[in-house]
Design a protein around this motif. Sequence first.
Motif, mmCIF file in Angstrom:
data_model
loop_
_atom_site.group_PDB
_atom_site.id
_atom_site.type_symbol
_atom_site.label_atom_id
_atom_site.label_comp_id
_atom_site.label_asym_id
_atom_site.label_seq_id
_atom_site.Cartn_x
_atom_site.Cartn_y
_atom_site.Cartn_z
ATOM 1 N N MET A 171 0.829 -1.203 0.000
ATOM 2 C CA MET A 171 0.000 0.000 0.000
ATOM 3 C C MET A 171 0.864 1.254 0.000
ATOM 4 O O MET A 171 0.567 2.221 -0.708
ATOM 5 N N GLN A 172 1.939 1.222 0.781
ATOM 6 C CA GLN A 172 2.856 2.361 0.812
ATOM 7 C C GLN A 172 3.514 2.566 -0.550
ATOM 8 O O GLN A 172 3.596 3.694 -1.048
ATOM 9 N N ARG A 173 3.958 1.476 -1.151
ATOM 10 C CA ARG A 173 4.580 1.582 -2.477
ATOM 11 C C ARG A 173 3.605 2.151 -3.495
ATOM 12 O O ARG A 173 3.969 3.000 -4.314
ATOM 13 N N GLU A 174 2.375 1.649 -3.469
ATOM 14 C CA GLU A 174 1.379 2.121 -4.427
ATOM 15 C C GLU A 174 1.056 3.588 -4.189
ATOM 16 O O GLU A 174 0.907 4.358 -5.139
ATOM 17 N N GLU B 285 3.071 5.819 -2.958
ATOM 18 C CA GLU B 285 4.221 6.578 -3.457
ATOM 19 C C GLU B 285 4.218 6.623 -4.977
ATOM 20 O O GLU B 285 4.512 7.666 -5.578
ATOM 21 N N ARG B 286 3.879 5.521 -5.603
ATOM 22 C CA ARG B 286 3.844 5.462 -7.068
ATOM 23 C C ARG B 286 2.774 6.406 -7.610
ATOM 24 O O ARG B 286 3.003 7.134 -8.578
ATOM 25 N N GLU B 287 1.598 6.415 -6.972
ATOM 26 C CA GLU B 287 0.533 7.312 -7.414
ATOM 27 C C GLU B 287 0.938 8.772 -7.231
ATOM 28 O O GLU B 287 0.674 9.607 -8.093
ATOM 29 N N THR B 288 1.563 9.077 -6.096
ATOM 30 C CA THR B 288 1.984 10.452 -5.831
ATOM 31 C C THR B 288 3.069 10.878 -6.815
ATOM 32 O O THR B 288 3.035 11.987 -7.351
ATOM 33 N N ASP B 289 4.044 9.997 -7.064
ATOM 34 C CA ASP B 289 5.134 10.313 -7.993
ATOM 35 C C ASP B 289 4.617 10.418 -9.421
ATOM 36 O O ASP B 289 5.135 11.203 -10.209
ATOM 37 N N GLY B 290 3.609 9.644 -9.739
ATOM 38 C CA GLY B 290 3.124 9.593 -11.116
ATOM 39 C C GLY B 290 2.285 10.789 -11.529
ATOM 40 O O GLY B 290 2.327 11.213 -12.666
ATOM 41 N N GLY B 291 1.513 11.344 -10.623
ATOM 42 C CA GLY B 291 0.646 12.414 -11.080
ATOM 43 C C GLY B 291 0.478 13.543 -10.102
ATOM 44 O O GLY B 291 -0.188 14.524 -10.402
ATOM 45 N N ILE C 45 -3.905 13.075 -5.133
ATOM 46 C CA ILE C 45 -4.107 12.391 -3.854
ATOM 47 C C ILE C 45 -4.101 10.888 -4.119
ATOM 48 O O ILE C 45 -4.761 10.419 -5.054
ATOM 49 N N PRO C 46 -3.367 10.131 -3.323
ATOM 50 C CA PRO C 46 -3.348 8.681 -3.536
ATOM 51 C C PRO C 46 -4.769 8.111 -3.494
ATOM 52 O O PRO C 46 -5.624 8.576 -2.733
ATOM 53 N N LEU C 47 -5.023 7.142 -4.338
ATOM 54 C CA LEU C 47 -6.342 6.537 -4.451
ATOM 55 C C LEU C 47 -6.865 6.068 -3.100
ATOM 56 O O LEU C 47 -8.053 6.209 -2.806
ATOM 57 N N ALA C 48 -6.008 5.542 -2.254
ATOM 58 C CA ALA C 48 -6.436 5.040 -0.946
ATOM 59 C C ALA C 48 -6.951 6.168 -0.048
ATOM 60 O O ALA C 48 -7.748 5.921 0.840
ATOM 61 N N ASP C 49 -6.519 7.401 -0.308
ATOM 62 C CA ASP C 49 -6.941 8.542 0.513
ATOM 63 C C ASP C 49 -8.125 9.305 -0.088
ATOM 64 O O ASP C 49 -8.611 10.246 0.511
ATOM 65 N N GLN C 50 -8.562 8.929 -1.277
ATOM 66 C CA GLN C 50 -9.663 9.626 -1.919
ATOM 67 C C GLN C 50 -11.006 9.093 -1.414
ATOM 68 O O GLN C 50 -11.130 7.926 -1.083
ATOM 69 N N ARG C 51 -11.995 9.977 -1.379
ATOM 70 C CA ARG C 51 -13.335 9.539 -1.014
ATOM 71 C C ARG C 51 -13.939 8.771 -2.191
ATOM 72 O O ARG C 51 -13.676 9.103 -3.342
ATOM 73 N N PRO C 52 -14.747 7.774 -1.880
ATOM 74 C CA PRO C 52 -15.419 7.052 -2.974
ATOM 75 C C PRO C 52 -16.324 8.015 -3.755
ATOM 76 O O PRO C 52 -16.798 9.021 -3.212
ATOM 77 N N PRO C 53 -16.595 7.736 -5.019
ATOM 78 C CA PRO C 53 -17.366 8.652 -5.853
ATOM 79 C C PRO C 53 -18.796 8.878 -5.367
ATOM 80 O O PRO C 53 -19.390 9.899 -5.650
ATOM 81 N N HIS C 54 -19.363 7.969 -4.595
ATOM 82 C CA HIS C 54 -20.736 8.123 -4.152
ATOM 83 C C HIS C 54 -20.871 9.031 -2.943
ATOM 84 O O HIS C 54 -21.963 9.279 -2.475
ATOM 85 N N TRP C 55 -19.776 9.584 -2.421
ATOM 86 C CA TRP C 55 -19.838 10.492 -1.271
ATOM 87 C C TRP C 55 -19.998 11.890 -1.716
ATOM 88 O O TRP C 55 -19.600 12.578 -2.413
#
Length: 74
Positions: free
Chosen positions: A50-53, A55-61, A64-74
């Motif tokens: 999860m940490q690697r992913e 970091e990869r998401e943050t480095d890539g774009g 906010i990392p996907l794990a920290d984003q609210r689901p779309p239905h909120w």
Amino acid sequence: MAMEQPMEARLQAGEEAIAHLSRAVDELSEVVARQQREIDVLTRRVAMLMQREAERETDGGGTIPLADQRPPHW
């Protein structure tokens, strides 16, 4: 004296049952301990992935990392 034989046999049967149950408890305890070690290893691996992913998401774009984003239905 005839009453003592069945009582001795019952006592021996009870002791044998206790011995079998004690062995079963010991075996189950070993299984639980092994499973806990495996759970600990897997928990650490999931956290690392999860940490690697994140970091990869943050480095890539830079988003906010996907794990920290609210689901779309909120």
